[in-house]
Design an enzyme around this catalytic site. Structure first.
Site, PDB file in Angstrom:
ATOM      1  N   GLY A   1       0.828  -1.198   0.000  1.00  0.00           N
ATOM      2  CA  GLY A   1       0.000   0.000   0.000  1.00  0.00           C
ATOM      3  C   GLY A   1       0.859   1.242   0.000  1.00  0.00           C
ATOM      4  O   GLY A   1       2.011   1.225  -0.449  1.00  0.00           O
ATOM      5  N   CYS A   2       0.331   2.322   0.518  1.00  0.00           N
ATOM      6  CA  CYS A   2       1.039   3.595   0.575  1.00  0.00           C
ATOM      7  C   CYS A   2       2.361   3.425   1.303  1.00  0.00           C
ATOM      8  O   CYS A   2       2.396   3.000   2.455  1.00  0.00           O
ATOM      9  CB  CYS A   2       0.184   4.631   1.291  1.00  0.00           C
ATOM     10  SG  CYS A   2       1.057   6.159   1.634  1.00  0.00           S
ATOM     11  N   PHE A   3       3.454   3.749   0.641  1.00  0.00           N
ATOM     12  CA  PHE A   3       4.753   3.472   1.259  1.00  0.00           C
ATOM     13  C   PHE A   3       5.062   4.313   2.481  1.00  0.00           C
ATOM     14  O   PHE A   3       5.849   3.925   3.321  1.00  0.00           O
ATOM     15  CB  PHE A   3       5.893   3.495   0.253  1.00  0.00           C
ATOM     16  CG  PHE A   3       6.057   4.701  -0.641  1.00  0.00           C
ATOM     17  CD1 PHE A   3       5.652   5.974  -0.299  1.00  0.00           C
ATOM     18  CD2 PHE A   3       6.656   4.520  -1.876  1.00  0.00           C
ATOM     19  CE1 PHE A   3       5.841   7.049  -1.139  1.00  0.00           C
ATOM     20  CE2 PHE A   3       6.858   5.597  -2.734  1.00  0.00           C
ATOM     21  CZ  PHE A   3       6.443   6.864  -2.361  1.00  0.00           C
ATOM     22  N   TRP A   4       4.413   5.474   2.635  1.00  0.00           N
ATOM     23  CA  TRP A   4       4.722   6.303   3.809  1.00  0.00           C
ATOM     24  C   TRP A   4       4.316   5.602   5.107  1.00  0.00           C
ATOM     25  O   TRP A   4       5.072   5.587   6.078  1.00  0.00           O
ATOM     26  CB  TRP A   4       4.011   7.650   3.727  1.00  0.00           C
ATOM     27  CG  TRP A   4       4.366   8.466   2.529  1.00  0.00           C
ATOM     28  CD1 TRP A   4       3.498   8.955   1.599  1.00  0.00           C
ATOM     29  CD2 TRP A   4       5.665   8.896   2.111  1.00  0.00           C
ATOM     30  NE1 TRP A   4       4.180   9.644   0.644  1.00  0.00           N
ATOM     31  CE2 TRP A   4       5.511   9.632   0.936  1.00  0.00           C
ATOM     32  CE3 TRP A   4       6.946   8.719   2.619  1.00  0.00           C
ATOM     33  CZ2 TRP A   4       6.577  10.200   0.248  1.00  0.00           C
ATOM     34  CZ3 TRP A   4       8.011   9.281   1.948  1.00  0.00           C
ATOM     35  CH2 TRP A   4       7.824  10.013   0.785  1.00  0.00           C
TER      36      TRP A   4
ATOM     37  N   CYS B   1      -0.654   7.351   7.117  1.00  0.00           N
ATOM     38  CA  CYS B   1      -1.087   8.255   6.060  1.00  0.00           C
ATOM     39  C   CYS B   1      -2.597   8.213   5.862  1.00  0.00           C
ATOM     40  O   CYS B   1      -3.125   8.904   5.012  1.00  0.00           O
ATOM     41  CB  CYS B   1      -0.355   7.953   4.745  1.00  0.00           C
ATOM     42  SG  CYS B   1      -0.403   6.248   4.257  1.00  0.00           S
TER      43      CYS B   1
END
Length: 157
Positions: free
Chosen positions: A10-13, A155
């Site tokens: 998913g969102c890497f952050w 995030c």
């Protein structure tokens, strides 16, 4: 001694921030892997046309943290039953993916066990891509630890 592991979840952050909190992790860096476009920008990857996954490359001390333990963290910090998405983020760049760096990592990643409660509750086969280590590219004009610098834990709202 150190080893590298690369995961798409998913969102890497958010994934980067989660891995940074794990004892034995020496570094976690966001980037892209598995695509066909050379040196894509964040905007390129967000078009969902480059074939890349948003990934986190984790550098860890195998004397303090095993790859199996990292896999357990990986399965816990995202929902592997969602295909090409995590929460509000959707597109193939958000797919569940494991990029292995050694035959040992490949064998561990192919283990048929379902280590997370989310995956265990899924009746259908849970989606994942298991891929040989691919070129890792860091996003341009973006730094790691972005959520930490903003004082955020994830995030997603």
């Amino acid at each position: 001694m150190q080893e590298i592991a690369t995961f798409g979840a998913g969102c890497f952050w958010g994934i980067e921030a989660a891995f940074r909190r794990v004892p034995g992790v020496l570094d976690a860096a966001v980037g892209y892997s598995g695509g066909r476009t050379e040196d894509p920008s964040y905007q390129d990857v967000c078009t969902d046309t480059t074939g890349h996954a948003e990934v986190v490359q984790v550098t860890f001390d195998p004397e303090k943290l095993s790859y199996d333990q990292l896999l357990n963290v990986f399965w816990t910090i995202h929902d592997p039953t969602q295909v090409n998405r995590q929460g509000p983020d959707y597109g193939a760049q958000y797919r569940t993916a494991i990029f292995f760096h050694s035959p040992e990592q490949e064998a561990a990643a192919k283990s048929p066990s379902r280590p997370s409660k989310r995956a265990a509750s899924c009746v259908a086969p849970w989606p994942r891509k298991l891929l040989r280590r691919a070129r890792f590219g860091a996003p341009k004009n973006t730094t790691s630890a972005t959520l930490e610098k903003r004082g955020a834990a994830s995030c997603h709202i």
